[in-house]
Write a protein that holds these residues in place. Structure first.
Motif, short mmCIF file in Angstrom:
data_model
loop_
_atom_site.label_atom_id
_atom_site.label_comp_id
_atom_site.label_asym_id
_atom_site.label_seq_id
_atom_site.Cartn_x
_atom_site.Cartn_y
_atom_site.Cartn_z
N GLY A 190 -4.43 13.77 -2.67
CA GLY A 190 -3.38 14.50 -3.36
C GLY A 190 -1.97 13.99 -3.15
N VAL A 191 -1.79 12.92 -2.35
CA VAL A 191 -0.43 12.41 -2.14
C VAL A 191 -0.13 11.32 -3.16
CG1 VAL A 191 -0.56 12.96 0.32
CG2 VAL A 191 -1.02 10.61 -0.44
N ASP A 192 1.16 11.09 -3.37
CA ASP A 192 1.60 10.09 -4.34
C ASP A 192 1.93 8.75 -3.70
OD1 ASP A 192 1.95 11.84 -6.90
OD2 ASP A 192 2.89 12.98 -5.29
N ALA A 193 2.22 8.77 -2.41
CA ALA A 193 2.54 7.53 -1.69
C ALA A 193 2.21 7.72 -0.22
CB ALA A 193 4.01 7.17 -1.85
N VAL A 194 1.97 6.60 0.44
CA VAL A 194 1.69 6.59 1.88
C VAL A 194 2.67 5.64 2.54
CG1 VAL A 194 0.03 5.97 3.67
CG2 VAL A 194 -0.77 7.09 1.57
N PHE A 205 0.80 -3.20 13.20
CA PHE A 205 0.30 -3.19 11.82
C PHE A 205 -0.85 -4.17 11.63
CE2 PHE A 205 4.50 -1.43 11.82
CZ PHE A 205 4.36 -0.30 11.01
N LEU A 206 -0.99 -5.11 12.54
CA LEU A 206 -2.19 -5.95 12.52
C LEU A 206 -3.45 -5.10 12.64
CD1 LEU A 206 -0.96 -8.87 14.79
CD2 LEU A 206 -1.71 -9.10 12.42
N ASP A 207 -3.32 -3.92 13.26
CA ASP A 207 -4.46 -3.02 13.42
C ASP A 207 -4.49 -1.92 12.36
OD1 ASP A 207 -5.18 -4.42 15.75
OD2 ASP A 207 -3.89 -3.16 16.98
N THR A 208 -3.32 -1.44 11.95
CA THR A 208 -3.29 -0.24 11.08
C THR A 208 -3.17 -0.54 9.60
OG1 THR A 208 -0.88 0.07 11.21
CG2 THR A 208 -2.21 1.05 12.97
N ALA A 209 -2.55 -1.65 9.21
CA ALA A 209 -2.23 -1.86 7.80
C ALA A 209 -3.47 -1.90 6.92
CB ALA A 209 -1.41 -3.14 7.62
N ARG A 210 -4.49 -2.63 7.32
CA ARG A 210 -5.67 -2.79 6.47
C ARG A 210 -6.35 -1.44 6.19
NH1 ARG A 210 -9.27 -6.99 4.98
NH2 ARG A 210 -7.98 -8.47 6.15
N PRO A 211 -6.74 -0.64 7.20
CA PRO A 211 -7.41 0.61 6.88
C PRO A 211 -6.52 1.61 6.16
CG PRO A 211 -7.00 0.45 9.24
CD PRO A 211 -6.70 -0.89 8.67
N VAL A 212 -5.24 1.66 6.50
CA VAL A 212 -4.35 2.64 5.87
C VAL A 212 -4.05 2.25 4.42
CG1 VAL A 212 -2.08 3.75 5.97
CG2 VAL A 212 -3.36 3.34 8.08
N ALA A 213 -3.80 0.96 4.16
CA ALA A 213 -3.57 0.52 2.78
C ALA A 213 -4.81 0.71 1.92
CB ALA A 213 -3.13 -0.95 2.77
N TYR A 265 1.49 2.29 -1.36
CA TYR A 265 1.47 2.05 0.08
C TYR A 265 2.70 1.25 0.49
CZ TYR A 265 0.37 -0.11 4.58
OH TYR A 265 0.43 -0.54 5.88
N LEU A 266 3.37 1.69 1.56
CA LEU A 266 4.50 0.98 2.12
C LEU A 266 4.38 1.01 3.64
CD1 LEU A 266 5.58 3.28 -0.14
CD2 LEU A 266 7.59 1.82 -0.07
N ASP A 267 4.87 -0.04 4.30
CA ASP A 267 4.95 0.00 5.76
C ASP A 267 6.22 -0.69 6.22
OD1 ASP A 267 4.47 -2.84 6.21
OD2 ASP A 267 2.31 -2.50 6.09
N VAL A 268 6.46 -0.66 7.54
CA VAL A 268 7.69 -1.20 8.11
C VAL A 268 7.40 -2.34 9.07
CG1 VAL A 268 9.05 0.90 7.81
CG2 VAL A 268 7.70 0.61 9.90
N THR A 269 6.35 -3.10 8.80
CA THR A 269 5.98 -4.15 9.74
C THR A 269 7.02 -5.27 9.80
OG1 THR A 269 4.24 -5.69 10.40
CG2 THR A 269 4.62 -5.48 8.05
N ALA A 270 7.24 -5.75 11.02
CA ALA A 270 8.01 -6.98 11.22
C ALA A 270 7.08 -8.16 11.46
CB ALA A 270 8.96 -6.82 12.40
N GLU A 271 5.76 -7.90 11.48
CA GLU A 271 4.76 -8.90 11.82
C GLU A 271 4.41 -9.77 10.61
OE1 GLU A 271 1.44 -6.57 13.54
OE2 GLU A 271 2.96 -5.02 13.72
N LEU A 308 1.56 0.34 -6.30
CA LEU A 308 2.30 -0.74 -5.66
C LEU A 308 2.05 -0.76 -4.16
CD1 LEU A 308 5.60 -0.57 -7.67
CD2 LEU A 308 4.35 -2.69 -7.21
N ILE A 309 1.93 -1.95 -3.61
CA ILE A 309 1.77 -2.17 -2.18
C ILE A 309 3.01 -2.94 -1.72
CG2 ILE A 309 0.38 -3.24 -0.38
CD1 ILE A 309 -1.10 -1.00 -1.79
N LEU A 310 3.78 -2.34 -0.82
CA LEU A 310 5.01 -2.96 -0.33
C LEU A 310 4.99 -3.05 1.19
CD1 LEU A 310 7.68 -1.08 -2.53
CD2 LEU A 310 6.76 -3.36 -2.90
#
Length: 354
Positions: free
Chosen positions: A84-88, A95-103, A113-119, A140-142
């Motif tokens: 039910g959400v419009d964006a995550v 993010f090497l651990d979290t980005a793949r499953p969350v995206a 999907y957006l994240d704040v990784t510096a990696e 969109l994936i950012l």
């Protein structure tokens, strides 16, 4: 006191047509800034955390914030949390651990999907893994839509003014201090990949310079000793621009802080939770004999990432963006207008166009 832990079905019934954004890692340092910024903008945040009980003990959020529990090792919990959400927005590193499953879960939910990784490796993997799936889903994936990564890309894009093939891009960052969060410490230990730059038109491993380098920054920094240190801006910028050379630098004083195990975590000095840290960033783009420059200065790189990523989310939700797939912000938004909006809204932030 925090909000009630609720099922996705309950919130869908209550939410009506309101736009909702899930903040994964909402209980962390940056996540708390993001929840507060979404609330300020009138966007309903869903705080997604591993343990609601922990937040309750800490008294992190008020009763108006809805809490959902999910973990990266449990796809079903992510699906329930994002229903039910419009964006995550993913604020949980490494993010090497979290980005793949969350995206992946965001795409299954039909959410941006957006994240704040510096990696660098995390941003690159997100671009490569999810572009086709995001296009098929119309979202969109950012990745790297934070201080490191997306901010530099927006500055470069605004200064480039339509240039796509350029000879040289240089991004230089100065921090008066860098008191790292616990998440930054953990990410530094986890991210051991070789850093990349662009040389002769190709991504290549960084070769640290033996000589000391000095660069000029806006006041109050002035001339600073710097070291070549690329972050996620490298894969973000090269997602839509074609520089022959692309290099990033950080002042040595900030690097000494973050490498020192004794440097404390950020400490809030105002009612918003911001630390007194000051930053300056300058981007120079050269094509042939012409060089274009843009600079900015502000306060607290962690706190600043919140209005940055929330401005992106707001533009995604109200249609001020272009296309779908895994993209760079400079390719999705009108960069100059985006930066002007930040200048008008963010305290202590100033854009300096040269």
């Amino acid at each position: 006191m925090i909000g009630q832990v609720e099922t996705a079905e309950e919130n869908t019934v209550k939410g009506g047509q309101a736009k909702a954004v899930a903040v994964f890692g909402a209980g962390g340092h940056t996540g708390r800034f993001v929840v507060a910024e979404l609330t300020r903008r009138g966007i309903a945040p869903m705080a997604v955390v591993r343990s609601a009980a922990t937040l309750q003990r800490e008294g992190v959020f008020g009763s108006e914030i809805d809490i959902r529990e999910a973990g990266i090792d449990d796809d079903a919990s992510l699906d329930r949390a994002f229903a039910g959400v419009d964006a995550v927005i993913n604020c949980a590193g490494p993010f090497l651990d979290t980005a793949r499953p969350v995206a992946a879960a965001a795409i299954r939910a039909g959410a941006h999907y957006l994240d704040v990784t510096a990696e660098q490796p995390s941003a690159m993997a997100t671009f490569e893994t999810f572009d086709e799936a995001a296009r098929n889903a119309g979202v969109l994936i950012l990745p790297a839509m934070g201080f490191y990564g997306g901010f530099g890309d927006l500055l470069v894009t605004a200064a480039a003014g339509g240039w796509t093939d350029v000879d040289d891009i240089r991004i230089a960052i100065a921090l008066d201090t860098w008191h790292p969060t616990k998440g930054t410490r953990i990410t530094g230990e986890r991210n051991t990949a070789q850093r990349l730059v662009v040389s002769n038109g190709s991504l290549v491993p960084l070769v640290p310079a033996a000589d000391d380098l000095e660069m000029d920054f806006p006041e109050p920094f002035g001339r600073q000793n710097v070291v070549a240190l690329p972050f996620s801006e490298i894969p973000v910028i090269t997602r839509h621009l074609r520089p022959r050379e692309l290099h990033s630098f950080l002042n040595r004083a900030a690097l000494r802080d973050v490498r020192d195990a004794a440097t404390p975590a950020p400490k809030a000095t105002d009612e918003t939770g911001r630390s007194p840290q000051r930053f300056a960033i300058e981007a120079a783009i050269r094509k042939g004999g012409e060089t274009r420059r843009i600079a900015a200065r502000g306060r607290d790189i962690y706190a600043f990432s919140a209005p940055l990523i929330c401005e992106a989310v707001e533009r995604l939700l109200d249609g001020r963006s272009r296309g779908s797939g895994a993209r760079a912000p400079g390719a999705v938004f009108e960069a100059g207008d985006f930066l002007d909006a930040l200048s008008a809204q963010v305290p202590d932030f100033e854009l300096i166009q040269e």
